[in-house]
Motif scaffolding. Structure first.
Motif, PDB file in Angstrom:
ATOM      1  N   UNK A   2      -8.859   0.121  -4.031  1.00  0.00           N
ATOM      2  CA  UNK A   2      -7.719   0.961  -4.383  1.00  0.00           C
ATOM      3  C   UNK A   2      -7.382   1.969  -3.311  1.00  0.00           C
ATOM      4  N   UNK A   3      -6.369   2.787  -3.608  1.00  0.00           N
ATOM      5  CA  UNK A   3      -5.846   3.723  -2.615  1.00  0.00           C
ATOM      6  C   UNK A   3      -6.697   4.973  -2.460  1.00  0.00           C
TER       7      UNK A   3
ATOM      8  N   UNK B 257     -20.155  -7.574 -10.170  1.00  0.00           N
ATOM      9  CA  UNK B 257     -19.869  -6.473  -9.250  1.00  0.00           C
ATOM     10  C   UNK B 257     -18.774  -5.584  -9.836  1.00  0.00           C
ATOM     11  N   UNK B 258     -19.051  -4.284  -9.945  1.00  0.00           N
ATOM     12  CA  UNK B 258     -18.080  -3.349 -10.500  1.00  0.00           C
ATOM     13  C   UNK B 258     -17.114  -2.803  -9.456  1.00  0.00           C
ATOM     14  N   UNK B 259     -17.336  -3.156  -8.181  1.00  0.00           N
ATOM     15  CA  UNK B 259     -16.562  -2.643  -7.040  1.00  0.00           C
ATOM     16  C   UNK B 259     -16.907  -1.189  -6.721  1.00  0.00           C
ATOM     17  N   UNK B 260     -17.961  -0.678  -7.361  1.00  0.00           N
ATOM     18  CA  UNK B 260     -18.499   0.643  -7.031  1.00  0.00           C
ATOM     19  C   UNK B 260     -19.830   0.447  -6.307  1.00  0.00           C
TER      20      UNK B 260
ATOM     21  N   UNK C  78       0.845  -1.198   0.000  1.00  0.00           N
ATOM     22  CA  UNK C  78       0.000   0.000   0.000  1.00  0.00           C
ATOM     23  C   UNK C  78       0.880   1.248   0.000  1.00  0.00           C
ATOM     24  N   UNK C  79       0.553   2.147  -0.871  1.00  0.00           N
ATOM     25  CA  UNK C  79       1.279   3.407  -0.929  1.00  0.00           C
ATOM     26  C   UNK C  79       0.593   4.432  -0.038  1.00  0.00           C
ATOM     27  N   UNK C  80       1.323   5.138   0.824  1.00  0.00           N
ATOM     28  CA  UNK C  80       0.689   6.167   1.654  1.00  0.00           C
ATOM     29  C   UNK C  80       0.324   7.393   0.821  1.00  0.00           C
ATOM     30  N   UNK C  81      -0.640   8.146   1.296  1.00  0.00           N
ATOM     31  CA  UNK C  81      -1.005   9.412   0.644  1.00  0.00           C
ATOM     32  C   UNK C  81      -0.112  10.515   1.191  1.00  0.00           C
ATOM     33  N   UNK C  82       0.374  11.360   0.297  1.00  0.00           N
ATOM     34  CA  UNK C  82       1.240  12.468   0.703  1.00  0.00           C
ATOM     35  C   UNK C  82       0.495  13.788   0.538  1.00  0.00           C
TER      36      UNK C  82
ATOM     37  N   UNK D  76      -2.974   7.879 -11.643  1.00  0.00           N
ATOM     38  CA  UNK D  76      -1.662   8.503 -11.459  1.00  0.00           C
ATOM     39  C   UNK D  76      -1.194   8.440 -10.010  1.00  0.00           C
ATOM     40  N   UNK D  77      -1.749   7.498  -9.277  1.00  0.00           N
ATOM     41  CA  UNK D  77      -1.433   7.356  -7.860  1.00  0.00           C
ATOM     42  C   UNK D  77       0.018   6.928  -7.635  1.00  0.00           C
ATOM     43  N   UNK D  78       0.578   6.164  -8.583  1.00  0.00           N
ATOM     44  CA  UNK D  78       1.909   5.602  -8.413  1.00  0.00           C
ATOM     45  C   UNK D  78       2.971   6.391  -9.177  1.00  0.00           C
TER      46      UNK D  78
END
Length: 358
Positions: free
Chosen positions: A106-107, A56-59, A10-14, A232-234
């Motif tokens: 997702x993140x 299921x669309x995950x939404x 998991x990537x942290x949010x900055x 563009x999270x990564x």
């Protein structure tokens, strides 16, 4: 290499720094909006959103109490006006908020807002997310270095993104690619080579098939396919260089095999050179703006020290450029990569970029 080993769990949010906010304000990205991400979290109920195949669309589609819904609808229509028009209230009477969906996968955990014009039933989407510096850098770099302009807004800790239309890569590979002609497959293979190169140059990671879309455009005698990143999270976080090369994700194996089957090695090299040259020209065109963005990134923290150390050494191994060894953060690595493109632009046809040592 397995996906678990290739990507961090998991990537942290900055947070968006004051310097980056100042940059965004200068280029009309930081604009006051009437609603925040947290406001949309006040939903009182939800139902699962299924696709046409009842999967299921995950939404989930969220609902609000009557008082909150009236205020939220008005604010979202105003956000649409700011994002797509002149920001005035003149068009609000012609707009309707048809749906607000929330993704728990997702993140970013975004909200997707469907806005419809009541006069003609045309509709579009935009997304409301928590502002993350990584994503902001990714969006700006995509705007400047890719063939596509991006429309987004940041206000305090809320990010508004326009919808990028296209067929999700995983859906296209499964449902549409088998029906493409051999000539179309060769053209898509070419685009994947160029997309792979562009992601690598600007250090955009995690381009698995569901993080990009395929856009088809009908030319006068054929269909032209393009590949666009949508997540563009990564941007400049991971320490493994392979993360920034879509070819190494198992979800893209069909694309990689198609490149191998449809393109000769000389053609692959040609398309790489074409993409590097185009990126170099865009860097020159956006020179002042890019310098301002990189100044923000170099003064920012958008990764962890072990990722910075690993990435700079892996790229150094590929390009043998001492500038990467000097880097102490992700912003400096990114600057070194883009400077490498510009410095080698004149003789780029013979030297190559990020070339593996033989």
């Amino acid at each position: 290499m397995s996906e678990e080993k290739l990507m961090s769990k998991k990537k942290p949010a900055y947070p968006v720094t004051e310097q980056l906010h100042a940059y965004l304000k200068e280029y009309n990205r930081d604009i006051k909006i009437p609603i925040f991400y947290e406001d949309l979290l006040r939903f009182s109920g939800s139902v699962v959103v299924y696709d046409k195949n009842d999967e299921d669309t995950l939404w989930i589609r969220v609902f609000y109490n009557e008082f909150d819904r009236e205020e939220i609808d008005l604010s979202l229509k105003r956000v649409y006006s700011i994002l797509h028009s002149d920001g005035s209230d003149r068009i609000l009477q012609f707009l309707n908020v048809d749906a607000i969906d929330y993704c728990t996968f997702g993140n970013s955990k975004p909200f997707r807002v469907k806005i419809r014009n009541v006069l003609n039933d045309n509709y579009t989407y935009f997304y409301v997310k928590k502002a993350d510096a990584s994503r902001v850098y990714g969006l700006e770099l995509e705007h400047m270095l890719s063939p596509y302009n991006l429309n987004f807004l940041v206000y305090k800790d809320t990010l508004i993104e326009e919808h990028i239309a296209g067929i999700p890569g995983d859906v296209f590979i499964k449902d549409f690619l088998p029906n493409c002609t051999e000539m179309e497959k060769a053209q898509i293979a070419k685009e994947f080579v160029k997309f792979n190169e562009r992601c690598m140059i600007r250090l955009l990671g995690d381009m698995r098939s569901y993080n990009y879309v395929i856009v088809s455009t009908h030319d006068f005698d054929h269909v032209v396919y393009r590949i666009r990143a949508i997540d563009f999270d990564q941007q400049s976080f991971e320490g493994k260089f392979k993360v920034y090369r879509p070819q190494f994700f198992k979800e893209n194996n069909v694309m990689v095999n198609m490149v191998r089957d449809k393109l000769q090695r000389s053609s692959v090299d040609q398309y790489k050179v074409e993409e590097r040259s185009i990126v170099a020209k865009r860097l020159i065109s956006y020179n002042e703006r890019m310098e301002e963005l990189l100044a923000c990134a170099k003064n920012d923290t958008i990764s962890v020290p072990e990722n910075v150390e690993r990435l700079k050494m892996e790229i150094l191994h590929f390009v043998q450029d001492v500038e990467f060894k000097k880097a102490t953060n992700m912003g400096q690595i990114l600057e070194a990569a883009l400077d490498f493109v510009k410095r080698n632009y004149e003789d780029i046809n013979t030297r190559g970029l990020f070339r593996r040592k033989t």
